[in-house]
Every structure is written in C-alpha cells, then in structure tokens.
Design an enzyme around this catalytic site. Sequence first.
Site, PDB file in Angstrom:
ATOM      1  N   ASP A   1      -0.352   5.015   1.003  1.00 39.17           N
ATOM      2  CA  ASP A   1      -0.654   5.923   2.113  1.00 39.17           C
ATOM      3  C   ASP A   1      -0.642   5.162   3.435  1.00 39.17           C
ATOM      4  O   ASP A   1      -1.318   4.141   3.577  1.00 39.17           O
ATOM      5  CB  ASP A   1      -2.020   6.584   1.904  1.00 39.17           C
ATOM      6  CG  ASP A   1      -2.055   7.425   0.645  1.00 39.17           C
ATOM      7  OD1 ASP A   1      -1.193   8.306   0.521  1.00 39.17           O
ATOM      8  OD2 ASP A   1      -2.923   7.181  -0.213  1.00 39.17           O
TER       9      ASP A   1
ATOM     10  N   ASP B   1       0.852  -1.177   0.000  1.00 38.90           N
ATOM     11  CA  ASP B   1       0.000   0.000   0.000  1.00 38.90           C
ATOM     12  C   ASP B   1       0.899   1.242   0.000  1.00 38.90           C
ATOM     13  O   ASP B   1       2.101   1.153   0.288  1.00 38.90           O
ATOM     14  CB  ASP B   1      -0.894  -0.029   1.248  1.00 38.90           C
ATOM     15  CG  ASP B   1      -1.902   1.082   1.262  1.00 38.90           C
ATOM     16  OD1 ASP B   1      -2.415   1.442   0.184  1.00 38.90           O
ATOM     17  OD2 ASP B   1      -2.186   1.616   2.353  1.00 38.90           O
TER      18      ASP B   1
END
Length: 273
Positions: free
Chosen positions: A15, A13
Amino acid sequence: MTTPRPVHTWLTDMDGVLVHEEEPIPGAAEFVEALKASGRPFLVLTNNSIYTPRDLRARLLRSGIDVPEEAIWTSALATADFLADQRPNGSAFAVGESGLTTALHDVGYVLTDRDPDYVVLGETRTYSFEAITKAIRHIENGARFIATNPDASGPSTQGTLPATGSVAALISTATRRRPYFVGKPNPLMMRSALNRLEAHSESTVMIGDRMDTDVVSGLEAGLRTVLVLTGSTARDDVEHFPYRPTRVVDSIADVVPLVAELSGDADGGAADG
C-alpha cells in the site's frame, strides 16, 4: 545503493508503493515484471493481516499487477512464524480475519477460547465488543498478548478507519498489558521475510512509502532502503527524521531501471551476498 554492491533480493511494501486501495500506482506492474525478468527473489510485504496471500494476489491482479501468491508476506504470516518458533503447536484466541486464522492454522496452532496460550490481535472490519471482552479476560488470566502490527489507523474510500494499534490500545488500557507487535516497524518482520527467501541483509533492498515503518525497520534489519513519495511520507518530512533512506525517489516507476542495473547476473543467487 550509493555503492555498486549488487542486489540479490528485493522487498517492497504494497500500500502506497504498488497500489492506493485497489488503484495501481503507475510503474507498479512494470516493476513487478522487471523483478521477475531479473530472476531475483522478491517479496511484497504488508502489515495488513486481513487477507491471505491468495486473496491479496487476486486483489493485485484486478489492479493489473501480477504477483505470485508465494511472493506475498503479511504481518499475519510473520506473526504465525514467530509463534511457531516461540511455542510450537500452541493455542490462541484470535481476534481477526481469515488472513490471521489461516496463518495460525497452517503452523499447527489450535484456535480456542478456553485457556489459550496467546491472545493474537489482528486487523478486522468487524471488531465485536464480545470478542474484545474475551481477549481482555484471557490476558487477565495469563494469556500472552500478541498483535500483528501497531498501525493505529488505516485509509478507506470513506475516510480513516481504526486499525490494530487502536484496538490494542483499548485492550492494553483495560489489562495494563502491552502487546508484542510483530509487524513493521519491528525489524522481525524483515528478518522473517529474509529467512523465507534464505537471503542476506547486505544484498537486499527494502522499498516503502513510510519513514516510520518501512524505512526504519529496513534500516534496523541491515537493509538498504528506498523511500517512494507516493504514500504517507512527503519529501519535506524526510529531514525531520534522525535517520535517512539510502535513496528517495518520486515513485516505484523510478525503481524499474534500478532492478536490472543493480541485480547484476541472476546466476549469483540470493545467498551469495
């Protein structure tokens, strides 16, 4: 990763794992460089559909993190990939930014407000009453309802912002039609990333900061998972979920030494898993 099985592919991922807004998380740049040095394929995944991969590469580069454009996979790209498979060369009324419209154009979709096959809702900072009203009427007239991701809110320097899931709920309330969400936690997002890399779930690790999106979608796609504690999920929260990540670490900096340890001989390739 409790077993010595090598890792041939890495998914992470963005963020909460690599950056907070545009502030780099310590160890993120080193992690990406370790992936490059390992020779293993990798993708940076994000549910954010606003930006194109080129835009995101530029934003990450400003944070000191050098991720190749082709190593970025967004919910907009996954949505376009899904639609191209479901109905090739179809048409859509899109509510979103350039990340979504570019992805749809690139798979041969026509963007129109006349009898579209789909209404496709993505993230935007400029939702308009007119566009939402058009989306509602198209759905009432038979257009299929797709949304890039179910996130109800997102962070900003000024505070919480409404995200795709909140606007999808508004449209659903008006039309009584629920959208099909393509992005995390739908494991379809992970599978589309694996397909892009021609990788196997058994030899892939997913790194994320949220138990309810990153970890569960990785788990359901058959991946090993690493939860970092620099984002949405705190250590005490992990025990409240009925599933567990393969490993919990404080930050992405703790994953850097694992890249070389678990990647093994890079000559094995992503498809050997």
